[in-house]
Structure formats: structure tokens, C-alpha cells
Design a protein around this motif. Structure first.
Motif, PDB file in Angstrom:
ATOM      1  N   VAL A  81     -22.434 -52.083 -25.958  1.00  0.00           N
ATOM      2  CA  VAL A  81     -23.151 -51.404 -24.882  1.00  0.00           C
ATOM      3  C   VAL A  81     -22.151 -50.700 -23.974  1.00  0.00           C
ATOM      4  O   VAL A  81     -21.163 -51.294 -23.533  1.00  0.00           O
ATOM      5  N   HIS A  82     -22.410 -49.407 -23.707  1.00  0.00           N
ATOM      6  CA  HIS A  82     -21.651 -48.641 -22.718  1.00  0.00           C
ATOM      7  C   HIS A  82     -22.667 -48.061 -21.746  1.00  0.00           C
ATOM      8  O   HIS A  82     -23.587 -47.354 -22.152  1.00  0.00           O
ATOM      9  N   PHE A  83     -22.517 -48.375 -20.460  1.00  0.00           N
ATOM     10  CA  PHE A  83     -23.497 -47.925 -19.467  1.00  0.00           C
ATOM     11  C   PHE A  83     -23.258 -46.481 -19.047  1.00  0.00           C
ATOM     12  O   PHE A  83     -22.100 -46.063 -18.929  1.00  0.00           O
ATOM     13  N   PRO A  84     -24.335 -45.706 -18.813  1.00  0.00           N
ATOM     14  CA  PRO A  84     -25.734 -46.083 -19.042  1.00  0.00           C
ATOM     15  C   PRO A  84     -26.015 -46.150 -20.541  1.00  0.00           C
ATOM     16  O   PRO A  84     -25.551 -45.303 -21.309  1.00  0.00           O
ATOM     17  N   ALA A  85     -26.763 -47.161 -20.948  1.00  0.00           N
ATOM     18  CA  ALA A  85     -26.998 -47.429 -22.366  1.00  0.00           C
ATOM     19  C   ALA A  85     -28.388 -46.976 -22.768  1.00  0.00           C
ATOM     20  O   ALA A  85     -29.383 -47.303 -22.118  1.00  0.00           O
ATOM     21  N   PHE A 116     -34.900 -40.970 -41.641  1.00  0.00           N
ATOM     22  CA  PHE A 116     -35.097 -42.119 -40.762  1.00  0.00           C
ATOM     23  C   PHE A 116     -33.917 -43.056 -40.981  1.00  0.00           C
ATOM     24  O   PHE A 116     -33.284 -43.036 -42.044  1.00  0.00           O
ATOM     25  N   GLY A 117     -33.636 -43.881 -39.972  1.00  0.00           N
ATOM     26  CA  GLY A 117     -32.515 -44.789 -40.153  1.00  0.00           C
ATOM     27  C   GLY A 117     -32.123 -45.519 -38.886  1.00  0.00           C
ATOM     28  O   GLY A 117     -32.820 -45.454 -37.867  1.00  0.00           O
ATOM     29  N   ALA A 118     -31.001 -46.211 -38.974  1.00  0.00           N
ATOM     30  CA  ALA A 118     -30.477 -47.005 -37.868  1.00  0.00           C
ATOM     31  C   ALA A 118     -29.448 -46.187 -37.095  1.00  0.00           C
ATOM     32  O   ALA A 118     -28.617 -45.497 -37.690  1.00  0.00           O
ATOM     33  N   THR A 119     -29.502 -46.276 -35.776  1.00  0.00           N
ATOM     34  CA  THR A 119     -28.550 -45.538 -34.959  1.00  0.00           C
ATOM     35  C   THR A 119     -27.139 -46.097 -35.141  1.00  0.00           C
ATOM     36  O   THR A 119     -26.944 -47.262 -35.464  1.00  0.00           O
ATOM     37  N   ALA A 120     -26.165 -45.229 -34.930  1.00  0.00           N
ATOM     38  CA  ALA A 120     -24.765 -45.634 -35.024  1.00  0.00           C
ATOM     39  C   ALA A 120     -24.428 -46.585 -33.876  1.00  0.00           C
ATOM     40  O   ALA A 120     -25.090 -46.593 -32.829  1.00  0.00           O
ATOM     41  N   GLU A 121     -23.399 -47.391 -34.070  1.00  0.00           N
ATOM     42  CA  GLU A 121     -23.001 -48.362 -33.050  1.00  0.00           C
ATOM     43  C   GLU A 121     -22.720 -47.668 -31.719  1.00  0.00           C
ATOM     44  O   GLU A 121     -22.008 -46.664 -31.665  1.00  0.00           O
ATOM     45  N   GLY A 122     -23.317 -48.197 -30.660  1.00  0.00           N
ATOM     46  CA  GLY A 122     -23.110 -47.635 -29.334  1.00  0.00           C
ATOM     47  C   GLY A 122     -24.076 -46.531 -28.962  1.00  0.00           C
ATOM     48  O   GLY A 122     -23.994 -45.993 -27.849  1.00  0.00           O
ATOM     49  N   TYR A 169     -33.658 -42.440 -22.437  1.00  0.00           N
ATOM     50  CA  TYR A 169     -34.192 -43.527 -21.627  1.00  0.00           C
ATOM     51  C   TYR A 169     -33.426 -44.789 -21.976  1.00  0.00           C
ATOM     52  O   TYR A 169     -33.261 -45.139 -23.146  1.00  0.00           O
ATOM     53  N   GLY A 170     -32.950 -45.472 -20.927  1.00  0.00           N
ATOM     54  CA  GLY A 170     -32.169 -46.672 -21.187  1.00  0.00           C
ATOM     55  C   GLY A 170     -32.012 -47.509 -19.939  1.00  0.00           C
ATOM     56  O   GLY A 170     -32.872 -47.510 -19.056  1.00  0.00           O
ATOM     57  N   PHE A 171     -30.883 -48.213 -19.849  1.00  0.00           N
ATOM     58  CA  PHE A 171     -30.662 -49.109 -18.718  1.00  0.00           C
ATOM     59  C   PHE A 171     -29.243 -48.934 -18.205  1.00  0.00           C
ATOM     60  O   PHE A 171     -28.322 -48.595 -18.956  1.00  0.00           O
ATOM     61  N   VAL A 172     -29.085 -49.168 -16.896  1.00  0.00           N
ATOM     62  CA  VAL A 172     -27.808 -48.890 -16.250  1.00  0.00           C
ATOM     63  C   VAL A 172     -26.992 -50.153 -15.992  1.00  0.00           C
ATOM     64  O   VAL A 172     -25.825 -50.070 -15.607  1.00  0.00           O
ATOM     65  N   GLU A 173     -27.607 -51.326 -16.180  1.00  0.00           N
ATOM     66  CA  GLU A 173     -26.914 -52.603 -16.084  1.00  0.00           C
ATOM     67  C   GLU A 173     -27.794 -53.654 -16.752  1.00  0.00           C
ATOM     68  O   GLU A 173     -28.975 -53.421 -16.992  1.00  0.00           O
TER      69      GLU A 173
END
Length: 307
Positions: free
Chosen positions: A58-62, A88-94, A5-9
């Protein structure tokens, strides 16, 4: 392919949707995690709106979300983890967390505390991690009276607990609907809104002058709070670090490291820190979860769960 689930713009909630995304492969220092839960934070909608274009890739869709808990499916070289580990942790860049699978930086991951379900562990990297960094930065001790502005959210409730555990008196400013949350975390509730500074001053006469301020609100509220302490250098702001610096304080440097997360996990295991999850939403309703956080009315943490 995996659901996400994310955003396209960049834009408002209308840019958000469910979509399929390839299952990534972990590189050196990365973990492929089958997500069980993802924390929802104000930073998520700020990234979607375009406010963080200079700091978040950010790379779409993000895919939305920056903190997760789940099970390691595969590990790249030099991670220190193995398949089957609950982490548990932080997601990798992008990469984002509202997904069936994501990549996590191994250096920003730790084992899930044995006593914590995934939906609790997913809240630790951002809210609990920020609170830990704040309390360490301010070097809070039992002689302190700590003023927390916005004490009813995830960072505020965790900061209240950790400062209280250090022996400090904690004054938690938030709305009336979050009074029980503040008091259950060991804080003294003070109603937000007009005149909050007078109410803080009256309470401080009984428990001691304010020696440190933690700001999670910003703006005029921060300025009024600074006037309540004789130590502006012990004012930290997550919401408005630039203004805090102008007033003699600072922002907070986040340390998204395995060492910090292991400390946080140990605090949870010992019962010193109890993350407050207000509500969970399935991945298919992630939009409603983010809407609740964006409204500013959430108390504690909101979590997206993945079956």
C-alpha cells in the motif's frame, strides 16, 4: 491525471475518498488498462482497515480494488496483448481497480469472453477464480456431496455452480434472503444460523453424506461443519484457513494465472458458469458499493463501473 477512489490512511470508511492520480506507464509484463468495471470484494475493506499490512503493498493515497475488466491502452514488452484488447485480470502490485486507469499483470489477465459484458468479466479474477481453484483442489466429482458455507456470496455462488456442473450434490448454507440465488445455481438451500448443522445432517440423509466442505464463513460455523464430514482433509476454508488446518483441512492456494483465467472465461462462454452481479455502482459511488459488501448482506457480486 485520472480519477480514482481509495483511502488516504488505514481505518474505517471515513478514510475513503475520490482523488486524482497519475496515469501509470506499463513496464515489462504489464498492461495499462482503461477500466470499464471493477469487482468489489471483502478483501478491499480488509486492506483499507489495515488487516492485510503484511501481504498487500500500500502506498497512500491507495486505490481500492484488485480485479478489473477494460480495454488495453498500452502494453509493456512481453505481454502477449495489444492495444484495443478487451481484458480482465488482477491489478499489478501497488495498483487498484477503482480507477479510470490501472496497471494489470499480463500473466494474470485473459481476454474477456465474447458473451460477457465488462461488469461480469470484472468479477472473474477473484470470485470465479477462487471457486475454480477450490473445485480443482478438492477434485470434486459426481459422487460428492459438497457443503458450501456462505453460499450466497460471489465465491459461494460460483463454487455452487461449478460443483453442480461436476455432478455433485451441493448444500448451500446462507440466509433466507439468498435462497433463490443458491437454488438458481444448482444448490439445495439450507438456512444459516442456529441449528444449521442439524438441517445439513437431515438433508444429507436424503442426498448422501457430506464428502467435502467449502468454508467462506469461518469460526464456530466451520468447526460445526467439520463434524458433519468423515473426510476433514477435504475441508477448505477461504475465511479461516488457520483454523481449517487445525481441524485437518487447509486453506486454498490461489493461482492468479492466465491459464486459470482462460479456463474460467471458457466456462462462462459455454454457459457452465454464470457470474451473479447483484448491483453496480458508478465510480463516484464506490463508497456505497464497498459499504454494501462490508455489511455482509450482498448476494452475488457488487461491481463499480467506470464511464
Amino acid at each position: 491525471m485520472a480519477r480514482a477512489y481509495g483511502f488516504v490512511e488505514y481505518g474505517g470508511p471515513e478514510t475513503q475518498q475520490l482523488f486524482d492520480t497519475p496515469v501509470p506507464s506499463p513496464g515489462p509484463g504489464q498492461l495499462l488498462v482503461a477500466v470499464r468495471a471493477a469487482g468489489v470484494n471483502p478483501a478491499d475493506w480488509k486492506v483499507r482497515s489495515g488487516r492485510r499490512t503484511g501481504s498487500v503493498t500500500v502506498h497512500f493515497p491507495a486505490v481500492l480494488g484488485r480485479e478489473v475488466a477494460g480495454v488495453v491502452e498500452a502494453a509493456g514488452p512481453d505481454t502477449g496483448f495489444r492495444p484495443g484488447d478487451a481484458v480482465f485480470g488482477a491489478t499489478a502490485e501497488g495498483y487498484g481497480g477503482y480507477a479510470e486507469y490501472t496497471l494489470v499483470d499480463a500473466r494474470a489477465a485473459a481476454l474477456v469472453p465474447e458473451s460477457a459484458p465488462f461488469e461480469v468479466a470484472a468479477t472473474l479474477p477473484v470470485a470465479a477464480g477462487t471457486a475454480f481453484d477450490i473445485v480443482e483442489h478438492l477434485e470434486i466429482v459426481d459422487a460428492d456431496t459438497v457443503l458450501v458455507l456462505g453460499a450466497g456470496g460471489g465465491v459461494g455462488s460460483a463454487t455452487t455452480q461449478l460443483a453442480h456442473a461436476a455432478g455433485a450434490a451441493v448444500l448451500g448454507v446462507t440466509s433466507a434472503g439468498k435462497r433463490e440465488l443458491v437454488e438458481s445455481c444448482g444448490g439445495m438451500w439450507i438456512e444459516s444460523g442456529d441449528g444449521f448443522d442439524a438441517r445439513v445432517a437431515a438433508t444429507a440423509e436424503r442426498c448422501g453424506a457430506v464428502t467435502a466442505v467449502v468454508d467462506l464463513v469461518g469460526g464456530d460455523v466451520l468447526e460445526r461443519a467439520v463434524a458433519l464430514t468423515r473426510a476433514p482433509e477435504r475441508v477448505v476454508s477461504v475465511a479461516d484457513p488457520a483454523r481449517a488446518e487445525e481441524l485437518g483441512g487447509s486453506g486454498i492456494t490461489r493461482r492468479r494465472t492466465r491459464e486459470v483465467f482462460e479456463h474460467v472465461a471458457a466456462l462462462v462462454e459455454r454457459g457452465v458458469l454464470t457470474p451473479r452481479v447483484e448491483r453496480t455502482f458508478p465510480l463516484t459511488e464506490a463508497g456505497a458499493a464497498l459499504e454494501l459488501v462490508e455489511s455482509g448482506h450482498a448476494g452475488g457480486k457488487i461491481v463499480v463501473t467506470v464511464p
